[in-house]
Design a protein around this motif. Structure first.
Motif, PDB file in Angstrom:
ATOM      1  N   ALA A  60       0.837  -1.219   0.000  1.00 63.94           N
ATOM      2  CA  ALA A  60       0.000   0.000   0.000  1.00 63.94           C
ATOM      3  C   ALA A  60       0.864   1.259   0.000  1.00 63.94           C
ATOM      4  N   VAL A  61       1.878   1.310   0.857  1.00 65.19           N
ATOM      5  CA  VAL A  61       2.681   2.539   0.915  1.00 65.19           C
ATOM      6  C   VAL A  61       3.574   2.687  -0.325  1.00 65.19           C
ATOM      7  N   ALA A  62       3.936   1.560  -0.940  1.00 70.91           N
ATOM      8  CA  ALA A  62       4.623   1.692  -2.232  1.00 70.91           C
ATOM      9  C   ALA A  62       3.723   2.445  -3.198  1.00 70.91           C
ATOM     10  N   ALA A  63       2.442   2.106  -3.190  1.00 70.65           N
ATOM     11  CA  ALA A  63       1.509   2.682  -4.166  1.00 70.65           C
ATOM     12  C   ALA A  63       1.168   4.138  -3.864  1.00 70.65           C
ATOM     13  N   ILE A  64       1.006   4.479  -2.579  1.00 73.80           N
ATOM     14  CA  ILE A  64       0.476   5.821  -2.284  1.00 73.80           C
ATOM     15  C   ILE A  64       1.503   6.749  -1.652  1.00 73.80           C
ATOM     16  N   SER A  65       2.681   6.255  -1.343  1.00 72.72           N
ATOM     17  CA  SER A  65       3.687   7.138  -0.746  1.00 72.72           C
ATOM     18  C   SER A  65       5.032   7.046  -1.487  1.00 72.72           C
ATOM     19  N   HIS A  66       5.553   5.847  -1.659  1.00 72.78           N
ATOM     20  CA  HIS A  66       6.894   5.745  -2.246  1.00 72.78           C
ATOM     21  C   HIS A  66       6.882   6.027  -3.741  1.00 72.78           C
ATOM     22  N   ASN A  67       5.913   5.457  -4.451  1.00 76.28           N
ATOM     23  CA  ASN A  67       5.809   5.748  -5.886  1.00 76.28           C
ATOM     24  C   ASN A  67       5.620   7.255  -6.145  1.00 76.28           C
ATOM     25  N   PRO A  68       4.760   7.940  -5.389  1.00 76.68           N
ATOM     26  CA  PRO A  68       4.644   9.392  -5.591  1.00 76.68           C
ATOM     27  C   PRO A  68       5.962  10.153  -5.404  1.00 76.68           C
ATOM     28  N   HIS A  69       6.876   9.623  -4.580  1.00 81.34           N
ATOM     29  CA  HIS A  69       8.182  10.282  -4.470  1.00 81.34           C
ATOM     30  C   HIS A  69       8.933  10.209  -5.801  1.00 81.34           C
ATOM     31  N   LEU A  70       8.838   9.077  -6.486  1.00 85.73           N
ATOM     32  CA  LEU A  70       9.574   8.931  -7.751  1.00 85.73           C
ATOM     33  C   LEU A  70       8.919   9.731  -8.874  1.00 85.73           C
ATOM     34  N   THR A  71       7.589   9.745  -8.929  1.00 83.93           N
ATOM     35  CA  THR A  71       6.955  10.539  -9.980  1.00 83.93           C
ATOM     36  C   THR A  71       7.178  12.030  -9.717  1.00 83.93           C
ATOM     37  N   ALA A  72       7.185  12.425  -8.440  1.00 78.59           N
ATOM     38  CA  ALA A  72       7.473  13.833  -8.131  1.00 78.59           C
ATOM     39  C   ALA A  72       8.890  14.193  -8.554  1.00 78.59           C
ATOM     40  N   ALA A  73       9.836  13.290  -8.310  1.00 82.97           N
ATOM     41  CA  ALA A  73      11.232  13.563  -8.675  1.00 82.97           C
ATOM     42  C   ALA A  73      11.373  13.706 -10.191  1.00 82.97           C
ATOM     43  N   ALA A  74      10.747  12.789 -10.942  1.00 84.72           N
ATOM     44  CA  ALA A  74      10.844  12.861 -12.402  1.00 84.72           C
ATOM     45  C   ALA A  74      10.170  14.132 -12.915  1.00 84.72           C
ATOM     46  N   THR A  75       9.016  14.473 -12.366  1.00 86.02           N
ATOM     47  CA  THR A  75       8.293  15.682 -12.769  1.00 86.02           C
ATOM     48  C   THR A  75       9.131  16.927 -12.505  1.00 86.02           C
ATOM     49  N   ALA A  76       9.765  16.963 -11.356  1.00 85.14           N
ATOM     50  CA  ALA A  76      10.608  18.111 -11.002  1.00 85.14           C
ATOM     51  C   ALA A  76      11.806  18.213 -11.936  1.00 85.14           C
ATOM     52  N   ALA A  77      12.461  17.084 -12.172  1.00 89.33           N
ATOM     53  CA  ALA A  77      13.672  17.110 -12.999  1.00 89.33           C
ATOM     54  C   ALA A  77      13.352  17.530 -14.430  1.00 89.33           C
ATOM     55  N   VAL A  78      12.248  17.026 -14.975  1.00 94.41           N
ATOM     56  CA  VAL A  78      11.863  17.398 -16.343  1.00 94.41           C
ATOM     57  C   VAL A  78      11.509  18.886 -16.403  1.00 94.41           C
ATOM     58  N   GLY A  79      10.790  19.363 -15.416  1.00 98.06           N
ATOM     59  CA  GLY A  79      10.398  20.774 -15.401  1.00 98.06           C
ATOM     60  C   GLY A  79      11.596  21.699 -15.305  1.00 98.06           C
ATOM     61  N   ALA A  80      12.511  21.374 -14.416  1.00 99.78           N
ATOM     62  CA  ALA A  80      13.672  22.244 -14.202  1.00 99.78           C
ATOM     63  C   ALA A  80      14.655  22.156 -15.351  1.00 99.78           C
ATOM     64  N   GLY A  81      14.591  21.072 -16.127  1.00101.66           N
ATOM     65  CA  GLY A  81      15.516  20.912 -17.235  1.00101.66           C
ATOM     66  C   GLY A  81      15.159  21.746 -18.443  1.00101.66           C
ATOM     67  N   GLU A  82      13.954  22.293 -18.484  1.00103.64           N
ATOM     68  CA  GLU A  82      13.511  23.004 -19.679  1.00103.64           C
ATOM     69  C   GLU A  82      14.183  24.375 -19.816  1.00103.64           C
ATOM     70  N   SER A  83      13.968  25.260 -18.858  1.00100.31           N
ATOM     71  CA  SER A  83      14.564  26.604 -18.934  1.00100.31           C
ATOM     72  C   SER A  83      14.219  27.376 -17.665  1.00100.31           C
ATOM     73  N   GLY A  84      14.930  28.478 -17.469  1.00100.93           N
ATOM     74  CA  GLY A  84      14.557  29.375 -16.375  1.00100.93           C
ATOM     75  C   GLY A  84      13.154  29.915 -16.572  1.00100.93           C
ATOM     76  N   LEU A  85      12.773  30.104 -17.840  1.00 98.99           N
ATOM     77  CA  LEU A  85      11.409  30.533 -18.141  1.00 98.99           C
ATOM     78  C   LEU A  85      10.394  29.533 -17.603  1.00 98.99           C
ATOM     79  N   ALA A  86      10.672  28.240 -17.778  1.00103.42           N
ATOM     80  CA  ALA A  86       9.733  27.212 -17.318  1.00103.42           C
ATOM     81  C   ALA A  86       9.553  27.285 -15.806  1.00103.42           C
ATOM     82  N   LEU A  87      10.654  27.352 -15.062  1.00103.13           N
ATOM     83  CA  LEU A  87      10.525  27.412 -13.604  1.00103.13           C
ATOM     84  C   LEU A  87       9.843  28.711 -13.180  1.00103.13           C
ATOM     85  N   ARG A  88      10.059  29.788 -13.943  1.00105.73           N
ATOM     86  CA  ARG A  88       9.403  31.053 -13.625  1.00105.73           C
ATOM     87  C   ARG A  88       7.890  30.923 -13.803  1.00105.73           C
TER      88      ARG A  88
END
Lengths: 316, 316
Positions: free
Chosen positions: A183-211
């Protein structure tokens, strides 16, 4: 009936979770004291009026004299040493923990203190911050607190650990260790990995994107801000269950990518996600109680698990 | 200097964004009025004291008489009809929009009203709710509001649209349409898909899992609760840019899955995500202003875009 908690409470580790528990219990007038390896943390806790010490042996001897409930609240890498010390200095005390992955902690207890009276626990509470400075006596208010409920658990010990969770302000969810870890893999640990990937992709685009980043990015990446070593200890300790949820996540995103590329549509993933989110909101709003179970009666543990698996909670 | 906004404002579409803009402007004493297709919405807005009507032709003739700024604020599927009506009844009015994907809206304007004085815009504000009932005059306070800044934009028109954004309480971010669309794919549209996958995987596990779901799931899946048709219109309208960010997300998650399976480690993804989140927090905290640019001077648009690409903002 929080008064069910008769014993003092001895907390090993005064970070976010252990420290918040010490504060909540002590603030409510319950006898509670703690150990922390760091003299700075002990000094902070003591200066704030709490009963904390840095001598593990002395703290555990006091717990043995008191017949205290001992709460393991250190990060996973420190657990084996804590458990060995409990086996040596306070072997007959009731033992619980507030660490994320239950099968891993149970295995460490079985290896290091095989005769322990151990009932695992896991409060679903936290922030992206850690350490004594982040502690909050209200951290557990209304939070779900899983209490391990295997068939062979002693009813009296289970009741004591459930009473501790209730006394902390939490809601008790009985579960088997392996079901909890999935259960915690599904609702807590997995969200940590999707959050990390989402953050990394967003920050990799440009300063404009983070702005331009607004609510969807802020909320969707919040847990990526948690200290990396804490995230790794939690996630890597639940690797098997996490591999399953991560693989399913990847499969769903690949299917969405293919549908978007070939048909210009994200209908399936968006619809599934929306339905899932609505279901979560319904579950969060309802809190149906487990009914018709007397703890200690024949088959009580299995019946608690069965009802909790449907989403019900154990109220005092 | 919000007083830069000299013209009345005519808003086509009174959902979350358009309705919130109408309320903010009218509450501040600026002359603003709106059109909505739904008589129920018009009745709600009118009952709340706002100037709203359901006769598009009449509203646009009024805008033409007033020399109002016209704001396109409908969902994408309704845009072509709105643009055609503007071309017919108010062709010389300054036209802007508050719709998510800028290249798509610019193409619709070019097709339906080729002589339009059009300067695109996009406020980065929203909630998981929609419709007039969700409107909030403070929705744009402190929000980033992208204003399209191509080389051939008229300085006076650009100033008027920037003044509208400032008057709404927002911070202006100048950008090219395609750079904007890549940026919002990375920090807004992609997070919708990762949130949907995270929600679906979590809800698929068990009632126990949803019962144990806490902050990481609640925050990480929030945007999955947005109305599916609104999400689809936004995401599918930005398919090319979104395919890139989604593919990068999948690649990162696959690399993490392989590392977890083969080496028991999620170190790389967790570290990258943490660094990205910290960078986002730094950008959100700083808001350095664009400096040394006079709007209308030679090369002004390119210089605004260059500085905004570094994460800077245009202050009044």
């Amino acid at each position: 009936m929080p008064s069910n908690l008769a014993r003092p409470v001895c907390i090993l580790g005064l970070g976010l979770i252990g420290g918040s528990l010490l504060r909540r219990l002590a603030d409510d007038g319950h006898r509670a004291y703690g150990y922390n390896r760091s003299t700075a943390t002990v000094a902070e806790a003591t200066a704030a009026g709490y009963d904390a010490a840095g001598d593990l042996t002395a703290v555990l001897r006091r717990a043995a004299d008191d017949d205290a409930i001992i709460v393991l609240a250190t990060p996973v890498p420190a657990l084996a040493a804590m458990i060995a010390a409990v086996a040596e200095h306070a072997p007959s005390c009731l033992l619980t923990d507030v660490v994320s992955v239950k099968t891993e902690v149970a295995a460490l207890v079985a290896a290091g203190h095989p005769r322990a009276r151990y009932v695992g626990g896991h409060p679903m509470a936290g922030t992206a911050h850690s350490g004594w400075a982040a502690t909050d006596p209200d951290l557990f208010r209304g939070a779900m607190w899983m209490v391990s409920t295997p068939d062979d658990v002693e009813a009296a010990d289970w009741r004591s650990v459930a009473a501790l969770a209730h006394r902390a302000g939490a809601v008790v969810v009985p579960a088997a260790d392996d079901a909890h870890d999935r259960a915690v893999a599904a609702i807590s640990h997995n969200p940590h990995l999707t959050a990390a990937a989402t953050a990394a992709v967003g920050a990799g685009e440009s300063g404009l994107a983070l702005r331009l980043a607004a609510g969807s990015f802020r909320d969707g990446t919040r847990v990526a801000g948690t200290a990396p070593e804490l995230q790794r200890a939690m996630l890597e300790g639940n690797a098997t269950a996490l591999l399953n949820t991560l693989s399913e996540t990847i499969d769903r995103l690949i299917a969405a990518r293919d549908a978007l590329r070939d048909h210009g549509s994200v209908e399936v993933l968006v619809a599934d996600g929306h339905r899932a989110r609505r279901r979560y909101e319904e579950v969060a709003a309802e809190q149906a109680p487990i009914t018709g179970v007397e703890v200690g009666a024949p088959g009580w543990a299995a019946e608690l698990r069965r009802q909790a698996h449907l989403g019900r909670v154990w109220l005092p």
